[in-house]
Design an enzyme around this catalytic site. Structure first.
Site, mmCIF file in Angstrom:
data_model
loop_
_atom_site.group_PDB
_atom_site.id
_atom_site.type_symbol
_atom_site.label_atom_id
_atom_site.label_comp_id
_atom_site.label_asym_id
_atom_site.label_seq_id
_atom_site.Cartn_x
_atom_site.Cartn_y
_atom_site.Cartn_z
ATOM 1 N N CYS A 45 -21.872 -31.872 59.347
ATOM 2 C CA CYS A 45 -22.556 -33.206 58.838
ATOM 3 C C CYS A 45 -21.749 -34.483 59.092
ATOM 4 O O CYS A 45 -20.595 -34.554 58.135
ATOM 5 C CB CYS A 45 -23.035 -33.090 57.475
ATOM 6 S SG CYS A 45 -23.919 -34.539 57.122
ATOM 7 N N CYS A 105 -21.887 -36.835 55.989
ATOM 8 C CA CYS A 105 -21.200 -36.111 54.949
ATOM 9 C C CYS A 105 -19.756 -36.569 54.920
ATOM 10 O O CYS A 105 -19.241 -37.068 53.875
ATOM 11 C CB CYS A 105 -21.318 -34.696 54.707
ATOM 12 S SG CYS A 105 -22.984 -34.228 54.665
#
Length: 308
Positions: free
Chosen positions: A68, A71
């Site tokens: 991600c 993230c």
């Protein structure tokens, strides 16, 4: 953010009566070498200790994954702000790929997802990467909210000796300590056996009874798939097993009122001879949440009206 109600959803499936008695005392965040840590990884198996820690210091939970991109942008920002706050809150990082139970419990449909825990209650913060100033503003609000609910401790970062820490934290009863240790390594069967033995030795041990209920809940929830459970419960409103599975997931995800309402609706719809297992499960979940919790008090009132 939405205000959480006092009391834990899950109290870590362990007996931590010392912390309950010392609600304003500092607690140490998990760390691999035993030293206090403001930022740490957490797993399905170790999350119970994080829930208990949130009764003393606010816990920010960052649900992320290696693949991600947002993230990876947000993570360092969270760590920076948490570190600057000097122990007034901690950051628990959850890899959703490695910990599907936590991802399911937090209903992490998109990541990064950041949620706080105050006294065991989830408080949504933000979804997706956000600017550093927004993180600072949200964390400031979080600390104010935590203080309103009596959660104003901090992680000790000084040079306190191990002897001082031992003096500050009364030892748990042996069987409770065994259960705690078992949960720390993910051995729920051994934890359950320890609590059951504690109740054999003292049937009035309320902490052991609550811990046993929490371990049973974790065992049941570990084998459930959220979408399948929801679909079955919707299709079979009078199926006891289906509705109790859905209630378990409601409770594990922090939706306490929904869990109680589901079980009470089922109880009301069933004939008298089929109500016993439903009532027993409801009473067990009351113990998980805590008998003095206002949501339990309300649900008990409705149960009484259905019984009498």
């Amino acid at each position: 953010m939405s205000n959480p109600a006092p009391g834990a959803v899950l109290r870590g499936a362990v007996d931590l009566s010392g912390l309950r008695q010392r609600s304003d005392a500092p607690a140490s965040a998990p760390a691999g070498d035993g030293a206090p840590s403001l930022v740490f990884d957490v797993t399905d198996a170790t999350f119970g200790a994080v829930l208990e820690l949130s009764r003393t210091v606010p816990v920010v939970v960052d649900l992320w994954a290696e693949w991600c991109g947002p993230c990876k942008q947000l993570g360092p920002v969270l760590e920076k702000v948490v570190t600057e706050l000097g122990g007034r809150l901690v950051l628990a990082k959850v890899d959703v790929d490695a910990n599907p139970q936590l991802a399911q419990s937090f209903r992490a449909q998109t990541i990064p997802l950041v949620v706080a825990l105050i006294a065991g209650q989830p408080v949504p913060l933000f979804n997706g990467a956000v600017p550093e100033q927004q993180v600072r503003d949200v964390f400031a609000q979080l600390l104010e909210l935590a203080a309103q609910h009596g959660v104003s401790g901090s992680v000790p970062m000084g040079d306190a000796s191990e002897d001082e820490e031992a003096d500050a934290a009364p030892a748990l009863p042996p069987l409770h300590q065994e259960a705690f240790d078992a949960i720390e390594v993910g051995d729920l069967d051994r934890a359950r056996a320890a609590y059951e033995q504690a109740l054999v030795e003292n049937p009035r041990d309320a902490d052991a009874r609550a811990g046993l209920g929490q371990v049973k809940l974790l065992q049941r929830a570990a084998g459930l798939e959220l979408r399948a459970v929801r679909e079955r419960a919707a299709a079979e409103p009078l199926n006891v097993a289906a509705q109790l599975d859905a209630a378990d997931l409601d409770l594990a995800g922090g939706h306490v009122d929904d869990a109680f309402a589901r079980i009470l609706d089922l109880f009301a719809a069933l004939p008298g001879d089929e109500r016993t297992p439903v009532r027993e499960r409801l009473l067990e979940l009351f113990g998980v949440v805590g008998d003095t919790d206002p949501r339990v008090v309300r649900a008990r009132g409705r149960l009484s009206s259905l019984l009498f």
